[in-house]
Design a protein around this motif. Structure first.
Motif, PDB file in Angstrom:
ATOM      1  N   HIS A  30      17.378  34.074  33.018  1.00  0.00           N
ATOM      2  CA  HIS A  30      18.620  34.778  32.711  1.00  0.00           C
ATOM      3  C   HIS A  30      18.635  35.226  31.244  1.00  0.00           C
ATOM      4  N   ALA A  31      18.219  34.349  30.341  1.00  0.00           N
ATOM      5  CA  ALA A  31      18.168  34.710  28.919  1.00  0.00           C
ATOM      6  C   ALA A  31      17.187  35.853  28.695  1.00  0.00           C
ATOM      7  N   ALA A  32      16.041  35.809  29.358  1.00  0.00           N
ATOM      8  CA  ALA A  32      15.042  36.874  29.215  1.00  0.00           C
ATOM      9  C   ALA A  32      15.586  38.206  29.731  1.00  0.00           C
ATOM     10  N   LYS A  33      16.285  38.183  30.859  1.00  0.00           N
ATOM     11  CA  LYS A  33      16.872  39.411  31.404  1.00  0.00           C
ATOM     12  C   LYS A  33      17.886  40.022  30.450  1.00  0.00           C
ATOM     13  N   LEU A  34      18.606  39.164  29.711  1.00  0.00           N
ATOM     14  CA  LEU A  34      19.597  39.646  28.756  1.00  0.00           C
ATOM     15  C   LEU A  34      18.972  40.007  27.411  1.00  0.00           C
ATOM     16  N   GLY A  35      17.700  39.671  27.223  1.00  0.00           N
ATOM     17  CA  GLY A  35      17.033  39.962  25.960  1.00  0.00           C
ATOM     18  C   GLY A  35      17.413  39.013  24.844  1.00  0.00           C
ATOM     19  N   LEU A  36      17.826  37.801  25.197  1.00  0.00           N
ATOM     20  CA  LEU A  36      18.222  36.807  24.198  1.00  0.00           C
ATOM     21  C   LEU A  36      17.046  35.911  23.839  1.00  0.00           C
ATOM     22  N   SER A  37      16.926  35.609  22.563  1.00  0.00           N
ATOM     23  CA  SER A  37      15.985  34.572  22.134  1.00  0.00           C
ATOM     24  C   SER A  37      16.636  33.235  22.454  1.00  0.00           C
ATOM     25  N   HIS A  38      15.847  32.279  22.920  1.00  0.00           N
ATOM     26  CA  HIS A  38      16.433  30.992  23.279  1.00  0.00           C
ATOM     27  C   HIS A  38      15.415  29.876  23.133  1.00  0.00           C
ATOM     28  N   THR A  39      15.943  28.692  22.848  1.00  0.00           N
ATOM     29  CA  THR A  39      15.145  27.474  22.771  1.00  0.00           C
ATOM     30  C   THR A  39      15.945  26.365  23.423  1.00  0.00           C
ATOM     31  N   ILE A  40      15.363  25.701  24.405  1.00  0.00           N
ATOM     32  CA  ILE A  40      16.025  24.587  25.067  1.00  0.00           C
ATOM     33  C   ILE A  40      15.603  23.307  24.356  1.00  0.00           C
ATOM     34  N   SER A  41      16.596  22.567  23.822  1.00  0.00           N
ATOM     35  CA  SER A  41      16.279  21.391  23.014  1.00  0.00           C
ATOM     36  C   SER A  41      16.546  20.068  23.718  1.00  0.00           C
ATOM     37  N   HIS A  42      17.348  20.071  24.797  1.00  0.00           N
ATOM     38  CA  HIS A  42      17.636  18.824  25.511  1.00  0.00           C
ATOM     39  C   HIS A  42      17.934  19.149  26.972  1.00  0.00           C
ATOM     40  N   THR A  43      17.375  18.346  27.871  1.00  0.00           N
ATOM     41  CA  THR A  43      17.691  18.484  29.292  1.00  0.00           C
ATOM     42  C   THR A  43      17.890  17.110  29.905  1.00  0.00           C
ATOM     43  N   SER A  44      18.937  16.977  30.680  1.00  0.00           N
ATOM     44  CA  SER A  44      19.174  15.782  31.491  1.00  0.00           C
ATOM     45  C   SER A  44      20.009  16.215  32.688  1.00  0.00           C
ATOM     46  N   SER A  45      20.241  15.311  33.603  1.00  0.00           N
ATOM     47  CA  SER A  45      21.004  15.664  34.797  1.00  0.00           C
ATOM     48  C   SER A  45      22.484  15.901  34.502  1.00  0.00           C
ATOM     49  N   GLU A  49      21.101  21.398  26.424  1.00  0.00           N
ATOM     50  CA  GLU A  49      21.420  22.026  25.147  1.00  0.00           C
ATOM     51  C   GLU A  49      20.385  23.092  24.859  1.00  0.00           C
ATOM     52  N   LEU A  50      20.871  24.265  24.438  1.00  0.00           N
ATOM     53  CA  LEU A  50      19.965  25.328  24.055  1.00  0.00           C
ATOM     54  C   LEU A  50      20.549  26.102  22.899  1.00  0.00           C
ATOM     55  N   GLU A  51      19.664  26.748  22.173  1.00  0.00           N
ATOM     56  CA  GLU A  51      20.059  27.661  21.117  1.00  0.00           C
ATOM     57  C   GLU A  51      19.756  29.059  21.602  1.00  0.00           C
ATOM     58  N   VAL A  52      20.723  29.951  21.429  1.00  0.00           N
ATOM     59  CA  VAL A  52      20.549  31.344  21.830  1.00  0.00           C
ATOM     60  C   VAL A  52      20.859  32.245  20.654  1.00  0.00           C
ATOM     61  N   ALA A  53      20.086  33.319  20.552  1.00  0.00           N
ATOM     62  CA  ALA A  53      20.289  34.289  19.483  1.00  0.00           C
ATOM     63  C   ALA A  53      20.335  35.678  20.087  1.00  0.00           C
ATOM     64  N   GLY A  54      21.317  36.448  19.636  1.00  0.00           N
ATOM     65  CA  GLY A  54      21.459  37.812  20.106  1.00  0.00           C
ATOM     66  C   GLY A  54      22.857  38.311  19.834  1.00  0.00           C
ATOM     67  N   PRO A  55      23.175  39.493  20.316  1.00  0.00           N
ATOM     68  CA  PRO A  55      24.530  40.033  20.150  1.00  0.00           C
ATOM     69  C   PRO A  55      25.557  39.141  20.863  1.00  0.00           C
ATOM     70  N   GLU A  56      26.719  39.025  20.275  1.00  0.00           N
ATOM     71  CA  GLU A  56      27.751  38.143  20.819  1.00  0.00           C
ATOM     72  C   GLU A  56      28.097  38.479  22.269  1.00  0.00           C
ATOM     73  N   GLU A  57      28.134  39.770  22.597  1.00  0.00           N
ATOM     74  CA  GLU A  57      28.477  40.173  23.967  1.00  0.00           C
ATOM     75  C   GLU A  57      27.455  39.653  24.969  1.00  0.00           C
ATOM     76  N   LEU A  58      26.174  39.634  24.595  1.00  0.00           N
ATOM     77  CA  LEU A  58      25.142  39.134  25.493  1.00  0.00           C
ATOM     78  C   LEU A  58      25.170  37.615  25.594  1.00  0.00           C
ATOM     79  N   ILE A  59      25.526  36.942  24.496  1.00  0.00           N
ATOM     80  CA  ILE A  59      25.687  35.488  24.550  1.00  0.00           C
ATOM     81  C   ILE A  59      26.869  35.149  25.458  1.00  0.00           C
ATOM     82  N   ASP A  60      27.941  35.952  25.385  1.00  0.00           N
ATOM     83  CA  ASP A  60      29.078  35.769  26.295  1.00  0.00           C
ATOM     84  C   ASP A  60      28.626  35.916  27.747  1.00  0.00           C
ATOM     85  N   MET A  61      27.776  36.910  28.012  1.00  0.00           N
ATOM     86  CA  MET A  61      27.259  37.120  29.363  1.00  0.00           C
ATOM     87  C   MET A  61      26.399  35.938  29.804  1.00  0.00           C
TER      88      MET A  61
END
Length: 88
Positions: A30-45, A49-61
């Motif tokens: 989904h992040a790739a389709k929106l063209g957002l840079s992202h890094t997933i830093s934590h996963t559990s059930s 947690e992830l960091e996303v970078a891009g235009p605010e409208e795309l982060i909202d999406m």
């Protein structure tokens, strides 16, 4: 008038009943389709947690997409925190 080209860097914390094996690849696609840079830093059930970078409208999406997510996850809430100011 030109479009605003500023980019934000935000931490997104997704909380709920999360099926990590399917949701993490879904988030990446989904992040790739929106063209957002992202890094997933934590996963559990219960939390991703992830960091996303891009235009605010795309982060909202991205937030909206994650809140609806795949059928096998239940997202209770998504918290967003600015990591730094605007980037160009």
């Amino acid at each position: 008038m030109g479009q605003d080209k500023s980019h934000l860097l935000q931490r997104m914390t997704i909380v709920g009943d999360l099926e990590v094996a399917s949701f993490v690849p879904w988030i990446r696609r989904h992040a790739a389709k929106l063209g957002l840079s992202h890094t997933i830093s934590h996963t559990s059930s219960m939390r991703i947690e992830l960091e996303v970078a891009g235009p605010e409208e795309l982060i909202d999406m991205m937030e909206m997409g994650c809140s609806l997510g795949p059928i096998d996850v239940w997202v209770e809430r998504i918290d967003r925190t600015a990591i730094s100011g605007e980037r160009t």
